[in-house]
Design a protein around this motif. Structure first.
Motif, mmCIF file in Angstrom:
data_model
loop_
_atom_site.group_PDB
_atom_site.id
_atom_site.type_symbol
_atom_site.label_atom_id
_atom_site.label_comp_id
_atom_site.label_asym_id
_atom_site.label_seq_id
_atom_site.Cartn_x
_atom_site.Cartn_y
_atom_site.Cartn_z
ATOM 1 N N PHE A 11 0.810 -1.219 0.000
ATOM 2 C CA PHE A 11 0.000 0.000 0.000
ATOM 3 C C PHE A 11 0.844 1.270 0.000
ATOM 4 N N TYR A 12 2.158 1.143 0.290
ATOM 5 C CA TYR A 12 2.961 2.355 0.476
ATOM 6 C C TYR A 12 4.089 2.466 -0.528
ATOM 7 N N PRO A 13 4.178 3.566 -1.270
ATOM 8 C CA PRO A 13 3.210 4.649 -1.419
ATOM 9 C C PRO A 13 2.462 4.504 -2.749
ATOM 10 N N THR A 14 1.866 3.363 -2.998
ATOM 11 C CA THR A 14 1.277 3.029 -4.291
ATOM 12 C C THR A 14 -0.185 3.489 -4.369
ATOM 13 N N ASP A 15 -0.786 3.228 -5.544
ATOM 14 C CA ASP A 15 -2.209 3.545 -5.717
ATOM 15 C C ASP A 15 -3.075 2.298 -5.546
ATOM 16 N N LEU A 16 -2.581 1.307 -4.809
ATOM 17 C CA LEU A 16 -3.321 0.057 -4.627
ATOM 18 C C LEU A 16 -4.681 0.306 -3.983
ATOM 19 N N GLU A 17 -4.723 1.122 -2.946
ATOM 20 C CA GLU A 17 -6.008 1.360 -2.288
ATOM 21 C C GLU A 17 -6.994 2.026 -3.233
ATOM 22 N N LEU A 18 -6.550 2.995 -3.997
ATOM 23 C CA LEU A 18 -7.420 3.661 -4.978
ATOM 24 C C LEU A 18 -7.984 2.649 -5.965
ATOM 25 N N LEU A 19 -7.131 1.769 -6.463
ATOM 26 C CA LEU A 19 -7.576 0.750 -7.414
ATOM 27 C C LEU A 19 -8.628 -0.156 -6.784
ATOM 28 N N LEU A 20 -8.369 -0.634 -5.576
ATOM 29 C CA LEU A 20 -9.321 -1.527 -4.912
ATOM 30 C C LEU A 20 -10.659 -0.843 -4.663
ATOM 31 N N ARG A 21 -10.625 0.418 -4.231
ATOM 32 C CA ARG A 21 -11.877 1.145 -4.003
ATOM 33 C C ARG A 21 -12.640 1.309 -5.316
ATOM 34 N N ASN A 22 -11.938 1.618 -6.390
ATOM 35 C CA ASN A 22 -12.602 1.819 -7.674
ATOM 36 C C ASN A 22 -13.128 0.520 -8.269
ATOM 37 N N GLY A 33 -3.542 -3.417 5.046
ATOM 38 C CA GLY A 33 -4.862 -3.653 4.489
ATOM 39 C C GLY A 33 -5.923 -3.725 5.567
ATOM 40 N N ALA A 34 -5.662 -4.464 6.632
ATOM 41 C CA ALA A 34 -6.622 -4.578 7.722
ATOM 42 C C ALA A 34 -6.868 -3.228 8.390
ATOM 43 N N ASN A 35 -5.819 -2.422 8.512
ATOM 44 C CA ASN A 35 -5.983 -1.098 9.112
ATOM 45 C C ASN A 35 -6.800 -0.164 8.231
ATOM 46 N N ARG A 36 -6.930 -0.509 6.957
ATOM 47 C CA ARG A 36 -7.794 0.239 6.038
ATOM 48 C C ARG A 36 -9.162 -0.417 5.891
ATOM 49 N N ASP A 37 -9.424 -1.408 6.707
ATOM 50 C CA ASP A 37 -10.697 -2.132 6.735
ATOM 51 C C ASP A 37 -10.940 -3.006 5.517
#
Length: 229
Positions: free
Chosen positions: A142-153, A177-181
């Motif tokens: 997750f750091y410092p990538t756009d993985l979270e953005l991709l997963l949300r989208n 990942g768990a800390n981001r729910d």
């Protein structure tokens, strides 16, 4: 299906766990650092994770099945700027300082993950339908990538983590990942790390972060779900 809870295999009968962790429609699969910088057989491989070679074909087989089930596959890899500003000429990554104290000197480590080098080429199958996330510069995908953005989208809430190393980048990604729910699923047969720490890492995941499973049972669960649609 079953999961490992502190290394004890138990059936997952809780409906909440089933809904949050095992729904294929909510899930994306992520391979972590399955590239030549860790897995090449070249003697100049800058940061060898030799045991990771054991899971190249098993991961290929698993991701092929995921594509058939329409579960998206994401490949994350470390890439560092060639001038060293992301790491060795800036704030040196902690692992570079302490890891050699245990394993000894790592020849060629300064070449590790340099963007555009042969070491950042994937060792696992990557298909046109897959997603690639570059720019991992520390231990978490997750750091410092756009993985979270991709997963949300993609509207994905559960992530299945594969790859190297179990006790390092995989575990860090599981925590982030768990800390981001996001709900974490770890197929214990599709991850490799420090041999004496793999079981401990899996136990930590099962105690605090998510489900530790066998990949064959996970696929069977998803196939059963698809057959009921």
């Amino acid at each position: 299906m079953n999961a490992y809870f502190d290394n004890v295999k138990k059936p997952v009968t809780d409906k909440i766990l089933q809904d949050l962790y095992l729904d294929a429609n909510k899930t994306a699969v992520i391979t972590i650092d399955m590239y030549n910088g860790h897995l090449s057989e070249d003697p100049d491989c800058p940061c060898p994770a030799l045991r990771g070679r054991e899971i190249i074909e098993p991961i290929n087989n698993f991701t092929a099945a995921c594509r058939e089930l329409e579960v998206p596959v994401i490949h994350v890899r470390s890439t560092l700027r060639k001038d060293g500003s992301d790491d060795i000429k800036g704030n040196i990554s902690a692992w570079r300082l302490v890891f050699p104290m245990t394993v000894g000197p790592i020849p060629g480590i300064e070449q590790h993950a340099l963007e555009g080098s042969k070491w950042t080429e994937f060792a696992v199958d990557v298909r046109d339908s897959d997603y690639i996330v570059n720019g991992k510069k520390r231990l978490s995908a997750f750091y410092p990538t756009d993985l979270e953005l991709l997963l949300r989208n993609l509207h994905k809430e559960t992530i299945v983590l594969l790859g190297a190393m179990t006790d390092c980048c995989v575990l860090n990604t599981a925590f982030d990942g768990a800390n981001r729910d996001f709900r974490i699923v770890l197929p214990q047969d599709l991850t490799r790390g420090s041999e004496h720490l793999e079981e401990a890492a899996c136990r930590i995941v099962s105690l605090h972060l998510g489900l530790v499973v066998d990949s064959s049972e996970l696929l069977e669960e998803w196939r059963n779900q698809k057959s009921k649609r």
